[in-house]
Scaffold this motif. Structure first.
Motif, PDB file in Angstrom:
ATOM      1  N   THR A   1       0.830  -1.189   0.000  1.00 41.20           N
ATOM      2  CA  THR A   1       0.000   0.000   0.000  1.00 41.20           C
ATOM      3  C   THR A   1       0.869   1.246   0.000  1.00 41.20           C
ATOM      4  N   LEU A   2       2.028   1.147   0.636  1.00 40.82           N
ATOM      5  CA  LEU A   2       2.883   2.307   0.846  1.00 40.82           C
ATOM      6  C   LEU A   2       4.337   1.935   0.599  1.00 40.82           C
ATOM      7  N   VAL A   3       5.018   2.720  -0.213  1.00 35.80           N
ATOM      8  CA  VAL A   3       6.440   2.535  -0.478  1.00 35.80           C
ATOM      9  C   VAL A   3       7.162   3.693   0.214  1.00 35.80           C
ATOM     10  N   VAL A   4       8.088   3.365   1.100  1.00 39.27           N
ATOM     11  CA  VAL A   4       8.769   4.389   1.900  1.00 39.27           C
ATOM     12  C   VAL A   4      10.267   4.307   1.640  1.00 39.27           C
ATOM     13  N   ARG A   5      10.845   5.457   1.338  1.00 36.83           N
ATOM     14  CA  ARG A   5      12.288   5.557   1.109  1.00 36.83           C
ATOM     15  C   ARG A   5      12.824   6.775   1.852  1.00 36.83           C
ATOM     16  N   ALA A   6      14.136   6.917   1.882  1.00 37.42           N
ATOM     17  CA  ALA A   6      14.766   8.061   2.536  1.00 37.42           C
ATOM     18  C   ALA A   6      15.996   8.454   1.713  1.00 37.42           C
ATOM     19  N   HIS A   7      17.063   8.848   2.353  1.00 38.11           N
ATOM     20  CA  HIS A   7      18.369   9.091   1.752  1.00 38.11           C
ATOM     21  C   HIS A   7      18.458  10.385   0.938  1.00 38.11           C
ATOM     22  N   ALA A   8      17.363  10.881   0.416  1.00 42.39           N
ATOM     23  CA  ALA A   8      17.440  12.017  -0.508  1.00 42.39           C
ATOM     24  C   ALA A   8      17.509  13.371   0.188  1.00 42.39           C
ATOM     25  N   HIS A   9      17.207  13.434   1.470  1.00 37.24           N
ATOM     26  CA  HIS A   9      17.257  14.668   2.259  1.00 37.24           C
ATOM     27  C   HIS A   9      16.233  15.703   1.828  1.00 37.24           C
ATOM     28  N   TYR A  10      15.149  15.234   1.212  1.00 38.53           N
ATOM     29  CA  TYR A  10      14.004  16.099   0.941  1.00 38.53           C
ATOM     30  C   TYR A  10      12.743  15.258   1.039  1.00 38.53           C
TER      31      TYR A  10
END
Length: 128
Positions: free
Chosen positions: A51-60
């Protein structure tokens, strides 16, 4: 994969980034498409239908929503370092904040909290 109640999320730290502001939604949209394709090939395994794809790393922060799925690129807890100044277009300040998800059954709500740190500068290094 993380399933809370009836909401299955695919969570990973790393994601490609775009230095072009108007293309920042492209990497998470691509990850969402891969998730839909994986779900179609794994039709017998409902826990892989995300249902939800969560990522980080991009700092925005980016929030992309389609009819059956949403994707988030989470903001960072990194201030205006020399690396961020070098990598960000026009020396833009990274997004500092957090996203809170509240899940009940198959529904979820999301709350974002961001801080404006444009006036905060790195302290000078002083050796005495």
């Amino acid at each position: 994969y993380l399933t809370v109640d009836d909401v299955t999320m695919h969570i990973s730290h790393h994601i490609g980034v775009s230095n072009m502001f108007h293309y920042r939604g492209t990497p998470i949209s691509r990850e969402m498409l891969f998730s839909i394709i994986n779900g179609a090939f794994r039709h017998d395994l409902n826990h892989y239908k995300t249902t939800l794809v969560v990522r980080a790393h991009a700092h925005y922060f980016v929030n992309v929503r389609f009819t059956t799925q949403a994707g988030l690129i989470l903001p960072a807890w990194q201030a205006k370092t020399s690396y961020m100044v070098k990598k960000s277009p026009l020396g833009m300040v990274p997004g500092i904040g957090a996203v809170r998800l509240q899940i009940e059954g198959s529904e979820y709500t999301q709350q974002e909290r961001f801080r404006n740190i444009e006036l905060i500068q790195r302290p000078p290094h002083v050796i005495k």
